[in-house]
Structures are given as structure tokens and as C-alpha cells.
Motif scaffolding. Structure first.
Motif, PDB file in Angstrom:
ATOM      1  N   TRP A 135      22.891 -13.690 -19.485  1.00  0.00           N
ATOM      2  CA  TRP A 135      23.377 -13.654 -18.097  1.00  0.00           C
ATOM      3  C   TRP A 135      23.409 -12.221 -17.563  1.00  0.00           C
ATOM      4  CZ3 TRP A 135      27.584 -10.780 -16.749  1.00  0.00           C
ATOM      5  CH2 TRP A 135      28.414 -10.327 -17.789  1.00  0.00           C
ATOM      6  N   SER A 136      23.610 -11.247 -18.467  1.00  0.00           N
ATOM      7  CA  SER A 136      23.618  -9.851 -18.016  1.00  0.00           C
ATOM      8  C   SER A 136      22.252  -9.416 -17.490  1.00  0.00           C
ATOM      9  CB  SER A 136      24.066  -8.939 -19.155  1.00  0.00           C
ATOM     10  OG  SER A 136      23.206  -9.089 -20.278  1.00  0.00           O
ATOM     11  N   ASP A 137      21.175  -9.944 -18.105  1.00  0.00           N
ATOM     12  CA  ASP A 137      19.836  -9.622 -17.614  1.00  0.00           C
ATOM     13  C   ASP A 137      19.640 -10.160 -16.197  1.00  0.00           C
ATOM     14  OD1 ASP A 137      19.313  -8.414 -20.026  1.00  0.00           O
ATOM     15  OD2 ASP A 137      18.384 -10.221 -20.899  1.00  0.00           O
ATOM     16  N   HIS A 138      20.088 -11.404 -15.984  1.00  0.00           N
ATOM     17  CA  HIS A 138      19.988 -11.970 -14.636  1.00  0.00           C
ATOM     18  C   HIS A 138      20.816 -11.158 -13.635  1.00  0.00           C
ATOM     19  CE1 HIS A 138      17.749 -15.272 -16.235  1.00  0.00           C
ATOM     20  NE2 HIS A 138      18.777 -15.761 -16.939  1.00  0.00           N
ATOM     21  N   LEU A 139      22.001 -10.718 -14.067  1.00  0.00           N
ATOM     22  CA  LEU A 139      22.853  -9.923 -13.175  1.00  0.00           C
ATOM     23  C   LEU A 139      22.178  -8.624 -12.787  1.00  0.00           C
ATOM     24  CD1 LEU A 139      25.557  -9.525 -11.739  1.00  0.00           C
ATOM     25  CD2 LEU A 139      26.455  -8.515 -13.867  1.00  0.00           C
ATOM     26  N   VAL A 140      21.493  -7.989 -13.753  1.00  0.00           N
ATOM     27  CA  VAL A 140      20.790  -6.733 -13.459  1.00  0.00           C
ATOM     28  C   VAL A 140      19.702  -6.962 -12.415  1.00  0.00           C
ATOM     29  CG1 VAL A 140      19.239  -4.999 -14.427  1.00  0.00           C
ATOM     30  CG2 VAL A 140      21.303  -5.667 -15.678  1.00  0.00           C
TER      31      VAL A 140
END
Length: 406
Positions: A135-140
Motif C-alpha cells: 500500500w505504501s507503493d500505491h501511496l507514493v
């Protein structure tokens, strides 16, 4: 057209640069590019290269058709993701197009471009080609999209603000130019009034004195010589006053400017009229107090014009009287004579050659002296009356208000 050509050339060069960077990343740093296969992702091949190039082509028209270019760039990027290539950093073209929509279109279209980019990314992420991302990749990615969009909007707002400043500066410059032209026109009108007053008065006095000298030249040369001396002195006075008036027009800032005449100079003016042959009296009523410089000059010019008219048109044997009354809140200036007029001729009925035809029944002529006096009096809020006297003769009277006793 020439400007658009330069814009297209710059954008085409930017498209080439974005294509080179995207191909390099896709070919040498993409999934499986170094011979290490990535589960669920296809290795770079010719189809992938074509799709990357197609995604970069719309950058060449990013300023002319930004939203259309964004849609065109997102199609091959979505295809890359859907076919399992994985775009990685090859989405630079989409970021450039998103920035262009935000920077060169209105808020509604810019928000539409941002929503489209986020929706396509969400769709691709939901499809989940290859290993699922954290999910952190999507947030970035979302933060990057919003940040690029925000930079574009900020630059657009800054351009709009700078354009407004330029427009405001242009409007202020036009307003200053209009004010400058109005001030110049007002100054020309003031100088024209001053010149008329000076020239009309002194030339009238010189004309009367020259006529008297011509009549007595043969019978009394001494008296004719006195008249010629008076003409010379009057001419010198006229030149001095004209220098003072037009000195402000000279480029030399060191021009010597004398003080403007005022009520303090009325005794000398009355003496000059007596020498010219007009029996003139001066009466000062009330205690003289401080008078604004503009009112003081207007009062002097009114007396000068009134006596000049009396000298020219009152007729032989006429007498004139100047009355200056100082009151607590008003300055009353009156010039009256008992002449019957020199008859018709010259430039019309001399008694009213400058007067308004509706003032005292005087007939209008070609002069401008009393017209200028009327403007002076109106400028300082005064009341002017011009016309024949009930018992004969002519009267010019002005009442100037004095604020706070001044």
C-alpha cells in the motif's frame, strides 16, 4: 504563428528527451532487463518499445492539446501495465502531460485530468498484474500524481498573477499618461490666459499712448516725447511679465521667475492707467488680510482686464474706479466706469466685446479677456457679474469666498 512554432519545437525536443529516458529505463532497468526474470512480468521486447514511444509522442503537443495528449499518453501506459510489462519509471510521459493539463487549462479541466490519471492507476492496481504492490507503493504514486498536478496549478496561478500585475501596470501607465495630458492642457490654458491678460492690457495702453503722441507730435513735441517714454516703459513691463509667464516652459531650470502680481500691485496698475489717459481711482475698504495666491492673482487680472476695457471702449473723458473690499469671509473686487462707449466699430461693441451676451444685455464680440476672467473666478468658487450700470457706464465685479477668514 512564429511563437507557436517555437513552442512546438521546444515541446518536440522535450518529447524526444522523455522518450530517450523512458526507453533507457524500460530497456535496461525494467523487469527482466538484466536477464533476471520477474515473476508475472514480461521481458522488454519490440512491442513494449513501441508502446513506450507511443506514450511519449503526445508530449510534443502538450501545450496545444494537453487534455487530449494526456488521454493519448495514458492509453499505451495502461496497455503496458495490462500486458504485464510493468511501467515503473516509464510513466514520465504521463506525469508531463498531467502537469501540462494543470498548468495550461482551467480548474475544471485540470481536475478532470487528475481524476482520470488517478482512476486509471487505481484500475491498473486493482487488476494487479504481477506481484501485488504494498500500500505504501500505491501511496507514493498517488502523492507523486497530486504533487505534479499541484506544481502545474501553482505555476498557472503565478502566471495569471503576473499577467494581472502587467495589466494593472499598463492601466496605471495609461492613467498617468491621461493625467499628464490633462495637466499639460490645463497648464497651456492657464498660460494662454496669462498671456492674453498681459498682452491685451499692455498693448491697449501702448496703443492709446501712441495715438495721443501722434495727435500732439506737431503741436507739443515734449508731451509726445513723454507719451513715447511711457510706451517704452509699458513695453518693458510687458516683456518682463511675459518672461515670467513663459519661463516655466523653458528647458533651462535656472530661468529667473518673478512673483505673480496681486492686489498689492494695484496702485502701480492704477498709476499706469492714469498715465495712459484714463482717470482712475482706487479705494480699499476693510482691513487687508491674507489672501490665497490664486485668488490674489485672479483679483489683479480682473482689475487689469476691467481697466483695459474701460481704456479702450469707455470713450473720451471717462473715469474709472477700482474698489477692493476685504470682508471676514469674502474678497469683493469691483471695476466700474462712467463712459458712454466709443460707439460701434473695431471688434464689435466695445463695452461688451468680451462679455457674455446674457450678462447685462452686453453684446458678445471676439475677445477672450472676460471669458478668461470668468474661468478664473469660477475656479475659486467666486461669483462674477459683468454688464452696464443703471446710471450709465460699465461694471465688472467679482466676489471671492475666503475660507476660515483667508
Amino acid at each position: 504563428m512564429r511563437v507557436w512554432r517555437r513552442v512546438l519545437v521546444r515541446d518536440a525536443l522535450l518529447a524526444v528527451l522523455v522518450a530517450a529516458v523512458s526507453l533507457t529505463l524500460f530497456t535496461f532497468w525494467g523487469p527482466g532487463a538484466r536477464g533476471v526474470p520477474v515473476e508475472g512480468l514480461r521481458d522488454p521486447d519490440a512491442l513494449g518499445v513501441v508502446l513506450v514511444l507511443l506514450a511519449c509522442v503526445p508530449v510534443a503537443v502538450r501545450r496545444r492539446w494537453p487534455l487530449t495528449g494526456l488521454c493519448a499518453a495514458l492509453v499505451p501506459e495502461t496497455a503496458l501495465e495490462g500486458l504485464g510489462y510493468g511501467t515503473g519509471l516509464t510513466g514520465a510521459a504521463g506525469l508531463v502531460m498531467l502537469y501540462s493539463v494543470a498548468a495550461y487549462r482551467g480548474l475544471a479541466m485540470a481536475l478532470g485530468g487528475l481524476a482520470l490519471s488517478l482512476a486509471l492507476y487505481a484500475t491498473s492496481a486493482a487488476a494487479g498484474a504481477g506481484a501485488p504492490a504494498a500500500w505504501s507503493d500505491h501511496l507514493v504514486v498517488v502523492v507523486a500524481l497530486v504533487a505534479v498536478w499541484g506544481v502545474g496549478r501553482s505555476l498557472r496561478l503565478r502566471r495569471a498573477y503576473m499577467e494581472e500585475l502587467r495589466d494593472r501596470a499598463a492601466r496605471l501607465e495609461r492613467a498617468r499618461a491621461a493625467d499628464r495630458r490633462a495637466a499639460q492642457a490645463e497648464e497651456r490654458a492657464r498660460i494662454a490666459r496669462e498671456l492674453h491678460d498681459v498682452v491685451a492690457h499692455h498693448v491697449s495702453v501702448m496703443t492709446v499712448q501712441a495715438s495721443a503722441a501722434r495727435r500732439v507730435l506737431a503741436s507739443d513735441p515734449g508731451l509726445a516725447g513723454e507719451a513715447l517714454t511711457a510706451i517704452e516703459e509699458t513695453g518693458r513691463m510687458a516683456l518682463t511679465e511675459m518672461r515670467n509667464i513663459v519661463g516655466v516652459l523653458r528647458a533651462d531650470a535656472r530661468a529667473e521667475l518673478g512673483p505673480q502680481p496681486g492686489t498689492r500691485d494695484l496702485p502701480a496698475l492704477v498709476d499706469q492707467m492714469r498715465e495712459a489717459g484714463l482717470a482712475t481711482g482706487l479705494a480699499v475698504e476693510g482691513a487687508p488680510g491674507p489672501v490665497p495666491a490664486g485668488v490674489d492673482l485672479a483679483a489683479y487680472r480682473l482689475v487689469q482686464e476691467g481697466l483695459t476695457n474701460a481704456l479702450r471702449h469707455a470713450g473720451a473723458g471717462a473715469t474709472a474706479r477700482v474698489t477692493v473690499r476685504y470682508e471676514p469671509h469674502e474678497l469683493d473686487v469691483r471695476v466700474e466706469d462712467d463712459g458712454r462707449g466709443a460707439g460701434d466699430g473695431g471688434d464689435g461693441d466695445g463695452r461688451g466685446h468680451d462679455a457674455n451676451p446674457q450678462e447685462g444685455g452686453a453684446r458678445a464680440g471676439r475677445g477672450h479677456g472676460l471669458v478668461g476672467i470668468r474661468e478664473r473666478v469660477a475656479l475659486y468658487g467666486g461669483i462674477l457679474s459683468i454688464g452696464p450700470r443703471p446710471g450709465g457706464g460699465f461694471e465688472v465685479r467679482a466676489r471671492f469666498p475666503l475660507k476660515d477668514g483667508q
